[in-house]
Every structure is written in C-alpha cells, then in structure tokens.
Design an enzyme around this catalytic site. Structure first.
Site, short mmCIF file in Angstrom:
data_model
loop_
_atom_site.label_atom_id
_atom_site.label_comp_id
_atom_site.label_asym_id
_atom_site.label_seq_id
_atom_site.Cartn_x
_atom_site.Cartn_y
_atom_site.Cartn_z
N ARG A 9 44.24 -7.84 23.88
CA ARG A 9 43.49 -6.88 23.07
C ARG A 9 43.56 -7.22 21.59
NH1 ARG A 9 46.20 -1.54 24.93
NH2 ARG A 9 44.84 -0.63 23.34
N TYR A 25 42.69 -12.81 32.41
CA TYR A 25 42.14 -11.51 32.02
C TYR A 25 40.69 -11.67 31.59
CZ TYR A 25 46.73 -9.18 31.75
OH TYR A 25 47.96 -8.63 32.04
N ASP A 82 48.70 -2.32 30.22
CA ASP A 82 48.87 -1.15 29.37
C ASP A 82 48.08 0.04 29.90
OD1 ASP A 82 50.48 -2.57 27.61
OD2 ASP A 82 48.78 -3.21 26.38
N ARG A 108 52.87 -6.36 33.27
CA ARG A 108 52.62 -4.97 32.89
C ARG A 108 51.23 -4.87 32.29
NH1 ARG A 108 57.90 -4.27 29.02
NH2 ARG A 108 59.55 -4.59 30.58
#
Length: 251
Positions: free
Chosen positions: A196, A110, A52, A50
């Site tokens: 994050r 990422y 965001d 998932r």
C-alpha cells in the site's frame, strides 16, 4: 502428527485482518474455530502472512496439524459449510512435518486495483482515482524497485521483523479495461503495509508530484516519513503464495 496446508480465499471487508486481534474479528480466528469444531479439539493455524484490515485474499495458505490422516475433499466440504460466506476453502494438501506456510514460501504475489470511474459495484474492491495518472511514468518508477533490497521506506514503523530486505520479482501496472488498472507485485517477502505504501508513492509519481529519481531517493533514505501515503486496503488482494514442490506429500 500429519501437517496440512489449507488453501482458502476471503473477502476482508468485515475483518481486522488475517491475524487474531483482541478486539476484532479476524480470518485466522474464524478458520481456527471452524477447524476446532470439525475436529473436536483445539486447532492452531499458522498463515503464510498477515493481511491488514480490509485486505482480501483470492489465495491464502495456512498450515495446521492433526494426529491422523484426513479426507481432503470431506474436510473442504465440511469447512465451507461451517465458515461464513466471506471465507471459502479451496482444499487441503498433506505436507512434510516441518513444512511451514510462512517460512517456506518462496514468493507472494499481490494485486492492487485502481479505477478512474465511479462504479457502484467497484467501490468495495477498487481505489477510486479522481484524475488519470501517468501509468507509463509509474511503470518506469516501478522498475526501479528491482535495484533495491532494503524497503524500510515502505514499512510500517515499529514492527518486530529482523530485516527490511525483500527481493522484488515482479512490479508492473497493466490496464484491465478503459477505466481500471492493476498493479501486480511479487516478492520473496513483504513488510507490514509495504504494498500500500509502494502504490501510494507510485501514484505521487503518476500525478507529477514526484520524479522517478525522487522515487529512488525515497527508497535510499530508508525513512517511511519520506514516502507517500498508504492507499486504502480495500483494493488490495493477496493472489498467490508459492512453495517448493518437495514440501508436499504425493506430489
């Protein structure tokens, strides 16, 4: 039934994330609608993870089933005609019937981009910093991530996962140009909001508000309230998802 992995990219600016939401547009919903239209039946799609709201993917993987063999090139072309301009399909690959886009992934990578300059064309895809942090010190702290497996301190609260353990394989800041840096992080899995939160806490180190030892203590406390503020999602990209070769049919 034949299972397929579908490889795609998307600009997440207009979406409330990958996963279907009751009150907002999602990438998963758009992809399912396009596949259902093309195959003329309801199609369920399962993603590798998932992302965001506002987060992008230069490479996302998902799987779906169909009751007969599909022409991958034909499907790719037709899907790209049906999908909106901010979602693009790279291709399809036939996989074994029990292959799973999420559970069979061996790693995910990422990248998070920051810039110290005001550039109009970067504003959607970079996090603007108003002072230059100490990237060497941030890299020193990032190396500490390899010492740990429990990253509760960087996880969104009240999630439904059974474990907060992750195995970090890569974590480093590299310079892209005079004003741009990118943080690359690879792990076998990630927790909700984890990247994050890690970046936000590393920036505290880079600004001199947190020591490397303090960064380690935050991880050890297993308390999200002790970590730094999560950075904005618009500068985050999912860039790779890896799988064992044996999942694929015909290589």
């Amino acid at each position: 039934m034949q299972r397929y992995f579908i490889y795609l990219a998307y600009d997440g600016t207009a979406y409330h994330g990958w996963q279907i939401q009751p009150n907002g547009a999602s990438v998963q919903e758009c992809l399912m609608r396009a596949l259902s239209t093309l195959l003329r039946r309801p199609v369920e799609v399962t993603g590798a993870g998932r992302t965001d709201a506002g987060v992008h993917a230069s490479l996302m993987v998902a799987h779906f089933d169909h009751d007969e063999a599909l022409d991958a090139a034909f499907m790719t072309d037709k899907l790209n005609r049906l999908l909106p301009p901010d979602i693009s399909v790279y291709g399809l690959r036939a996989v074994k019937p029990d292959a799973h886009a999420r559970f069979d992934a061996t790693s995910r990578t990422y990248k998070y981009y920051v810039t110290t300059a005001k550039r109009p064309f970067d504003r959607q895809y970079r996090c603007r910093l108003f002072q230059t942090p100490d990237f060497a010190r941030m890299n020193e702290a990032a190396q500490m991530l390899f010492r740990y497996t429990d990253f509760t301190s960087f996880s969104k609260l009240h999630t439904d996962v059974k474990t907060n353990n992750c195995r970090i394989m890569q974590a480093e800041w590299t310079q892209v140009d005079d004003v741009t840096w990118v943080f690359t992080i690879q792990a076998d899995r990630f927790l909700r909001n984890m990247v994050r939160a890690v970046v936000g806490t590393l920036l505290e180190v880079g600004r001199g508000k947190l020591t490397v030892e303090g960064f380690c203590r935050i991880i050890e406390q297993k308390d999200r309230c002790q970590a730094g503020t999560s950075v904005p999602g618009n500068a985050l990209f999912l860039v790779d998802v890896a799988y064992p070769k044996e999942l694929f049919i015909n290589g």
